[in-house]
Scaffold this motif. Structure first.
Motif, short mmCIF file in Angstrom:
data_model
loop_
_atom_site.label_atom_id
_atom_site.label_comp_id
_atom_site.label_asym_id
_atom_site.label_seq_id
_atom_site.Cartn_x
_atom_site.Cartn_y
_atom_site.Cartn_z
N LEU A 1 -31.07 24.26 -16.05
CA LEU A 1 -29.64 24.56 -16.12
C LEU A 1 -29.15 24.17 -17.50
O LEU A 1 -29.82 23.48 -18.23
N THR A 2 -27.98 24.60 -17.84
CA THR A 2 -27.40 24.20 -19.11
C THR A 2 -26.19 23.31 -18.84
O THR A 2 -25.05 23.72 -19.03
N PRO A 3 -26.42 22.10 -18.35
CA PRO A 3 -25.31 21.22 -18.01
C PRO A 3 -24.65 20.67 -19.26
O PRO A 3 -25.26 20.59 -20.32
N LYS A 4 -23.38 20.29 -19.14
CA LYS A 4 -22.66 19.68 -20.25
C LYS A 4 -23.13 18.26 -20.46
O LYS A 4 -23.12 17.76 -21.57
N CYS B 1 -32.34 22.67 -5.99
CA CYS B 1 -31.34 22.18 -6.94
C CYS B 1 -30.72 20.89 -6.42
O CYS B 1 -30.98 20.49 -5.28
N TYR C 1 -24.49 20.89 -5.28
CA TYR C 1 -24.09 22.20 -5.82
C TYR C 1 -24.08 23.25 -4.71
O TYR C 1 -24.95 23.26 -3.85
N THR D 1 -22.20 25.87 -8.34
CA THR D 1 -20.88 25.30 -8.55
C THR D 1 -20.74 23.95 -7.86
O THR D 1 -21.28 23.73 -6.78
N ASP E 1 -16.97 22.79 -11.97
CA ASP E 1 -18.16 22.90 -12.80
C ASP E 1 -19.01 24.07 -12.33
O ASP E 1 -19.45 24.10 -11.18
N LYS F 1 -22.45 26.38 -13.30
CA LYS F 1 -23.67 26.51 -14.11
C LYS F 1 -24.39 27.78 -13.68
O LYS F 1 -24.20 28.27 -12.58
N LYS F 2 -25.23 28.29 -14.56
CA LYS F 2 -26.04 29.46 -14.25
C LYS F 2 -27.51 29.11 -14.37
O LYS F 2 -27.90 28.33 -15.23
#
Length: 134
Positions: free
Chosen positions: A17-20, A51, A55, A112, A116, A118-119
């Motif tokens: 994932l590309t988490p913040k 996952c 989420y 989600t 938040d 994410k893809k």
């Protein structure tokens, strides 16, 4: 309706994932129904997405565009949770409109948690499409 899936055609890919903040991962297992699909006939893929348990997961159907394959139905099966991790299971019915070996495209998934989003993408993989008639 239950279908048998061939473990030999089971693909396992880790997609980050590309988490913040933090490094969370999503993994995919994709199984193809036992019989090889034929031109323009419906076949089923089983997608297992593992996952973080907090989420919510859903396919991003607006991003699926392919000249060979058409997804005709997506069915969510019962998820399985184990502590902080869960496995979501989906059946995708699709049809192919070209013969020979084609690549089923990456499929985008939205994860989600509150606001938040994410893809993650399940991997592309080759699949052989047989003629409608022998």
């Amino acid at each position: 309706m239950t279908r048998a899936f061939i473990p030999a055609i089971l693909f396992i890919i880790l997609a980050a994932l590309t988490p913040k903040a933090g490094a969370e991962e999503v993994s995919f297992k994709i199984g193809l129904s036992e019989a090889k699909p034929k031109l323009a006939e419906q076949f089923t893929l089983r997608v297992e997405l593992t996952c973080p348990a907090d989420y919510e997961v859903k396919p991003d159907t607006s991003s699926f565009q392919d000249e060979v394959f058409e997804v005709t139905r997506i069915k969510r099966l019962k998820p399985q949770a184990s502590g902080a991790v869960k496995t979501e299971v989906f059946e995708l019915d699709a049809a192919a409109f070209d013969l020979g070996i084609s690549t089923f495209p990456e499929t985008a998934w939205l994860l989600t948690k509150g606001a938040d989003i994410k893809k993650a993408s399940s991997p592309a993989f080759p699949i052989e499409i047989l003629p409608q008639f022998d």
